[in-house]
Design an enzyme around this catalytic site. Sequence first.
Site, short mmCIF file in Angstrom:
data_model
loop_
_atom_site.label_atom_id
_atom_site.label_comp_id
_atom_site.label_asym_id
_atom_site.label_seq_id
_atom_site.Cartn_x
_atom_site.Cartn_y
_atom_site.Cartn_z
N GLU A 1 5.73 -3.50 1.15
CA GLU A 1 5.84 -3.01 -0.23
C GLU A 1 4.94 -1.46 -0.33
O GLU A 1 3.89 -1.73 -0.59
CB GLU A 1 5.31 -4.09 -1.25
CG GLU A 1 6.07 -5.06 -1.23
CD GLU A 1 7.38 -5.09 -1.77
OE1 GLU A 1 7.84 -3.94 -2.43
OE2 GLU A 1 8.55 -6.02 -1.56
N GLY B 1 0.68 -1.17 0.15
CA GLY B 1 0.02 0.11 -0.07
C GLY B 1 0.86 1.28 0.08
O GLY B 1 2.05 1.15 -0.38
#
Length: 510
Positions: free
Chosen positions: A264, A242
């Site tokens: 990530e 996100g």
Amino acid sequence: MTELPSADFSAVLQRCGIELPALRGTDLSVRSPIDGAELARLAALPAAAMPAVIDAATRAFKQWRLVPAPVRGELVRLWGEELRRAKADIGQVISREVGKIVQEGLGEVQEAVDICEFALGLSRQLHGKTIVSERPGHRIMEQYHPLGPVAVITAFNFPGAVFAWNAALALVCGNPVIFKPSEKAPLSGLATFKALERAIAQFTARFGEHAPEGLAQIVLGGSDVAEALVDSPQIALVSATGSTRMGRAVGPKVASRFGKRILELGGNNAMLVTPAADLDLAVRAIVFSAVGTAGQRCTSLRRLIVHRDVKQALLDKLLKAYASLRIGDPLQPATLVGPLIDEAAFKALQDSIAQAEQQGGKLLCGGQRVLADQFPQGFYVAPAIMDMPAQTAIVKHETFGPLLYVLSYEELEQAIACNNDVPQGLSSCIFSNDLREVESFLSAAGSDCGMANVNIGPSGAEIGGAFGGEKETGGDRESGSDAWKQYMRRTTNTINYSRELPLAQGIQFG
């Protein structure tokens, strides 16, 4: 537009194993970015139900960790087969729910198939090292053991592939998984998960008790459901994809309980184009990287850093290519650019364009909403190119849409410094046929990103390599290479097969 009747889409969902009546509720309204039509209204799992979900995964772990890894590999092999059989249907669900063009929807399912194949091979390679000992009659070895329940929290833009990246590795490594898909793409998550459920049913029929209840679970809901996973000490690893803002909330919470995390987060990816570049090849890479998925990939190209001697020639080619882009219904085979996910994404894009102009930028093309008459509730935008005098504050900010900033440079060191002078560090690339330039970009003094490419764009990573980035991107890796080690705990074993008990470092005691 060729409208797919709602009855036909219901049939697609049913073929994917999704029975909407059983999931119906009032909590989550799922709308297609294509035209704003409501695809489903789903019930969310109450946060109060999460302890039971987590307990089930904890019980499953105690059984699954004892199953031999090659047998666990058989499960992901079956999952890959189920995904391959359902590829067209799952791809269509992704396209309708996220707005990806057909080719990209299919490509995402193929990523899931590919990681299953990778994990199958990995199931026979979860090995550690044998290390020589300084003491006679001793041997040192490393082992990797299953870690515990893994939570996978995904974003809307890759609702199937990212779950598969994590789940295939987690399962092979001996861990149960709990999947929390984005509220904006629960149907895509469900379609991918249902293929796993079918694989588990086949696996159970073959191996019986080897597939415990609670091995794989999906939970639909909002931030309260995600927070229950993040906060639980029973969740050994949280993999969350996100925004950087999300990562700043998740990371410290997991760290405070000494859990493991894979984050990530944002990307602000650049391409360097030197005088030694093949400009036609660069243009093809720029277009796909900057406008694919309507610029809503974490690896989308956002900054184009071009040598001043070739800047105008490249821009002439690029503007011509942008003028030919086919924007529209992503279910149509000829379409290259679909819609943004929602109105908020469109407004964020407009805000970034306005700030860039205030900071000295010149809009060369695009940026405006298109097809509003045909799709009043769909937010389609013409991909934009903005010529910037310098890397200003807005350029350093990740805008999740098809907005490409163009900057110029004179010396390669200046271009590399520009590439690195942003908070994010996910992906980067250089277009050059000069070996010295390429090696400088790939060197320790070159790109500071987790991924650095040569003569290809920053997006479209294969599953064989580790995926992830540095700085505010999170610093973690998933998918290929040795990313599997994050899903396991490592033990160092010293074995004494002598009749003596020498101490390390030559210590004499007693």
